[in-house]
Design a protein around this motif. Structure first.
Motif, PDB file in Angstrom:
ATOM      1  N   TYR A   1       0.821  -1.206   0.000  1.00  0.00           N
ATOM      2  CA  TYR A   1       0.000   0.000   0.000  1.00  0.00           C
ATOM      3  C   TYR A   1       0.862   1.266   0.000  1.00  0.00           C
ATOM      4  N   ARG A   2       2.017   1.185   0.636  1.00  0.00           N
ATOM      5  CA  ARG A   2       2.939   2.321   0.600  1.00  0.00           C
ATOM      6  C   ARG A   2       3.413   2.577  -0.840  1.00  0.00           C
ATOM      7  N   VAL A   3       3.813   1.521  -1.512  1.00  0.00           N
ATOM      8  CA  VAL A   3       4.290   1.652  -2.891  1.00  0.00           C
ATOM      9  C   VAL A   3       3.180   2.194  -3.787  1.00  0.00           C
ATOM     10  N   MET A   4       1.982   1.687  -3.605  1.00  0.00           N
ATOM     11  CA  MET A   4       0.847   2.141  -4.397  1.00  0.00           C
ATOM     12  C   MET A   4       0.558   3.619  -4.145  1.00  0.00           C
ATOM     13  N   TYR A   5       0.634   4.011  -2.897  1.00  0.00           N
ATOM     14  CA  TYR A   5       0.375   5.408  -2.519  1.00  0.00           C
ATOM     15  C   TYR A   5       1.377   6.342  -3.196  1.00  0.00           C
ATOM     16  N   GLU A   6       2.633   5.958  -3.182  1.00  0.00           N
ATOM     17  CA  GLU A   6       3.675   6.791  -3.781  1.00  0.00           C
ATOM     18  C   GLU A   6       3.578   6.792  -5.306  1.00  0.00           C
ATOM     19  N   ALA A   7       3.112   5.678  -5.885  1.00  0.00           N
ATOM     20  CA  ALA A   7       2.972   5.597  -7.341  1.00  0.00           C
ATOM     21  C   ALA A   7       1.848   6.499  -7.842  1.00  0.00           C
ATOM     22  N   VAL A   8       0.777   6.594  -7.099  1.00  0.00           N
ATOM     23  CA  VAL A   8      -0.338   7.459  -7.497  1.00  0.00           C
ATOM     24  C   VAL A   8       0.057   8.918  -7.400  1.00  0.00           C
ATOM     25  N   GLY A   9       0.697   9.298  -6.281  1.00  0.00           N
ATOM     26  CA  GLY A   9       1.144  10.674  -6.103  1.00  0.00           C
ATOM     27  C   GLY A   9      -0.007  11.665  -6.098  1.00  0.00           C
ATOM     28  N   LYS A  10       0.286  12.900  -6.475  1.00  0.00           N
ATOM     29  CA  LYS A  10      -0.714  13.958  -6.435  1.00  0.00           C
ATOM     30  C   LYS A  10      -1.489  14.097  -7.741  1.00  0.00           C
ATOM     31  N   SER A  11      -1.077  13.349  -8.754  1.00  0.00           N
ATOM     32  CA  SER A  11      -1.704  13.488 -10.069  1.00  0.00           C
ATOM     33  C   SER A  11      -2.940  12.591 -10.188  1.00  0.00           C
ATOM     34  N   PHE A  12      -4.067  13.194 -10.519  1.00  0.00           N
ATOM     35  CA  PHE A  12      -5.279  12.404 -10.719  1.00  0.00           C
ATOM     36  C   PHE A  12      -5.186  11.575 -12.001  1.00  0.00           C
ATOM     37  N   ASP A  13      -4.258  11.939 -12.894  1.00  0.00           N
ATOM     38  CA  ASP A  13      -4.077  11.141 -14.105  1.00  0.00           C
ATOM     39  C   ASP A  13      -3.637   9.719 -13.760  1.00  0.00           C
ATOM     40  N   ASN A  14      -2.850   9.586 -12.681  1.00  0.00           N
ATOM     41  CA  ASN A  14      -2.373   8.258 -12.280  1.00  0.00           C
ATOM     42  C   ASN A  14      -3.489   7.362 -11.758  1.00  0.00           C
ATOM     43  N   VAL A  15      -4.626   7.951 -11.442  1.00  0.00           N
ATOM     44  CA  VAL A  15      -5.771   7.147 -10.996  1.00  0.00           C
ATOM     45  C   VAL A  15      -6.325   6.326 -12.150  1.00  0.00           C
ATOM     46  N   PHE A  16      -6.219   6.855 -13.362  1.00  0.00           N
ATOM     47  CA  PHE A  16      -6.894   6.231 -14.500  1.00  0.00           C
ATOM     48  C   PHE A  16      -5.945   5.660 -15.557  1.00  0.00           C
ATOM     49  N   ASN A  17      -4.625   5.785 -15.368  1.00  0.00           N
ATOM     50  CA  ASN A  17      -3.710   5.297 -16.409  1.00  0.00           C
ATOM     51  C   ASN A  17      -3.099   3.935 -16.086  1.00  0.00           C
ATOM     52  N   ASN A  18      -3.706   3.218 -15.122  1.00  0.00           N
ATOM     53  CA  ASN A  18      -3.276   1.852 -14.759  1.00  0.00           C
ATOM     54  C   ASN A  18      -1.838   1.780 -14.250  1.00  0.00           C
TER      55      ASN A  18
ATOM     56  N   GLY B   1     -11.880   3.952  -7.083  1.00  0.00           N
ATOM     57  CA  GLY B   1     -12.323   4.710  -5.916  1.00  0.00           C
ATOM     58  C   GLY B   1     -11.231   4.795  -4.871  1.00  0.00           C
ATOM     59  N   TYR B   2     -10.535   3.678  -4.647  1.00  0.00           N
ATOM     60  CA  TYR B   2      -9.441   3.678  -3.679  1.00  0.00           C
ATOM     61  C   TYR B   2      -8.288   4.547  -4.175  1.00  0.00           C
ATOM     62  N   LEU B   3      -7.971   4.465  -5.469  1.00  0.00           N
ATOM     63  CA  LEU B   3      -6.878   5.275  -6.015  1.00  0.00           C
ATOM     64  C   LEU B   3      -7.203   6.758  -5.927  1.00  0.00           C
ATOM     65  N   LEU B   4      -8.458   7.117  -6.136  1.00  0.00           N
ATOM     66  CA  LEU B   4      -8.861   8.510  -5.986  1.00  0.00           C
ATOM     67  C   LEU B   4      -8.688   8.960  -4.538  1.00  0.00           C
ATOM     68  N   PHE B   5      -9.020   8.078  -3.616  1.00  0.00           N
ATOM     69  CA  PHE B   5      -8.843   8.366  -2.186  1.00  0.00           C
ATOM     70  C   PHE B   5      -7.372   8.626  -1.875  1.00  0.00           C
ATOM     71  N   THR B   6      -6.471   7.805  -2.414  1.00  0.00           N
ATOM     72  CA  THR B   6      -5.040   7.998  -2.153  1.00  0.00           C
ATOM     73  C   THR B   6      -4.523   9.273  -2.811  1.00  0.00           C
ATOM     74  N   ALA B   7      -5.066   9.614  -3.998  1.00  0.00           N
ATOM     75  CA  ALA B   7      -4.643  10.850  -4.657  1.00  0.00           C
ATOM     76  C   ALA B   7      -5.038  12.068  -3.827  1.00  0.00           C
ATOM     77  N   LEU B   8      -6.216  12.011  -3.223  1.00  0.00           N
ATOM     78  CA  LEU B   8      -6.661  13.108  -2.373  1.00  0.00           C
ATOM     79  C   LEU B   8      -5.786  13.224  -1.124  1.00  0.00           C
ATOM     80  N   LEU B   9      -5.430  12.082  -0.540  1.00  0.00           N
ATOM     81  CA  LEU B   9      -4.537  12.111   0.627  1.00  0.00           C
ATOM     82  C   LEU B   9      -3.167  12.661   0.255  1.00  0.00           C
ATOM     83  N   ASN B  10      -2.709  12.345  -0.958  1.00  0.00           N
ATOM     84  CA  ASN B  10      -1.421  12.857  -1.420  1.00  0.00           C
ATOM     85  C   ASN B  10      -1.394  14.370  -1.503  1.00  0.00           C
TER      86      ASN B  10
END
Length: 372
Positions: free
Chosen positions: A65-82, A90-99
């Protein structure tokens, strides 16, 4: 490991204080109608458990989950680019917001741990007829599990609160539809929660209804007759990311399965004492008993494939309510006191054995500020 021991011991001490300070609501005929517990102590009970879980550095899939959190980062584009594979959006959007608040992955662990543990204990505080006993089982059997399967537990605690509102409402198509829509929303965190749509509807009704009984029988048959099990789950999981689970040798241990049998045994005693000579009543507690029985079916299947124990995440909380309810209804006051003492010993021993079973995960357990 010492942090795990320490948080558990402190929680047990607070549980004893909750038991000693409880107040009984007495009805006009002198019968105890309800027990009231100090909400401040209930809050304090959660603090050491939440602190250790929130500050953990590594434990089971925390690193993933740490690696996933850092991979998503602050960019919402990373939520949808696999960038993180097939993880629910939904979870990736949640992590992007936390970022947006903090890119430090420890922030995710802190927020999710507090969210999961406090909502779970709020549910128990509102629903349990014997809060100290429910908290004892939670500390011993569930607490460490919440640190593995973060997405599932976040979906689960929301599910329990939505179910609570659903169960208190009038049975109508509108409320049923709202529950289904809530499940669909939770599936954006972990799609396995979709199984709860049929399960929760099957559990509604009389104790041990045809659907619940059929699920338990089917679980037993699939365990006993392996070709049936392999055929069904190869068909269901073939071509999915979970296809490898069919052939896995990872299974639930015998000791854990024995612990999971406790609520079903008590439900059987309750049925024999109260329901065998009268029509099965349809109420919220009966509903919870049926959900507990469905959790038992998942645990039977987990003897073959441990993934089913992960599905039981959505149902296991009801065991913690059913156990004290059945003990309260089925035994005399002196017997209940003895049973509670025995359960304290039993679950404490189980927690100790569970730590040993976790091996290096528990032995190397550290909080993030201890890591150099």
């Amino acid at each position: 490991m010492y942090w795990l021991y320490g948080a558990y011991i402190v929680s047990i001490i607070v549980i004893l204080l909750i038991e000693l300070t409880k107040k009984n609501g007495i009805s006009e005929n002198g019968i105890t109608k309800r027990q009231y517990y100090n909400p401040v102590l209930a809050f304090i009970y959660m603090c050491p458990l939440a602190y250790v879980a929130a500050c953990r550095y590594r434990f089971w899939d925390t690193d993933d989950y740490r690696v996933m959190y850092e991979a998503v980062g602050k960019s919402f584009d990373n939520v949808f680019n696999n960038v993180t594979g097939h993880v629910e959006k939904g979870y990736l959007l949640f992590t992007a917001l936390l970022n947006k608040i903090s890119h430090n992955s420890q922030f995710l662990i802190i927020v999710s741990s507090i969210f999961i543990l406090f909502l779970a204990c709020f549910f128990l505080y509102k629903e349990s007829t014997d809060l100290p006993l429910s908290f004892l089982i939670f500390s011993s059997q569930v607490w460490m599990a919440t640190m593995n399967g973060l997405r599932q537990y976040m979906a689960a605690v929301i599910l329990w609160l939505v179910w609570r509102k659903w169960a208190r409402g009038i049975q109508c198509k509108k409320n049923d539809l709202l529950f289904i829509l809530s499940i669909l929303l939770m599936a954006s965190f972990h799609k396995s929660v979709l199984i709860c749509i049929p399960l929760f509807f099957c559990a509604r009704g009389k104790l041990g209804n045809k659907q619940v009984t059929a699920c338990i029988i089917a679980a037993v048959v699939m365990i006993v007759i392996s070709p049936i099990y392999n055929f069904i789950f190869s068909f269901l999981l073939g071509g999915t990311e979970y296809a490898n689970y069919v052939d896995t040798s990872a299974a639930m241990g015998g000791a854990r399965f024995i612990v999971c049998c406790v609520p079903v045994v008590l439900i059987g005693i309750y049925h024999w004492l109260y329901l065998r000579n009268e029509g099965n009543r349809e109420n919220k507690m009966i509903w919870m008993m049926n959900l507990s029985c469905l959790n038992f079916a998942c645990n039977i299947l987990a003897l073959k494939m441990v993934y089913f124990a992960r599905l039981g995440i959505y149902l296991a909380i009801f065991d913690l309510i059913v156990i004290p309810y059945c003990i309260d209804r089925c035994f005399t006051e002196n017997s209940r006191k003895l049973i509670k003492v025995l359960l304290l010993i039993f679950y404490t021993f189980f927690f100790y054995k569970q730590l040993l079973a976790y091996g290096g995960f528990a032995t190397n357990f550290k909080l993030f500020y201890e890591v150099k």
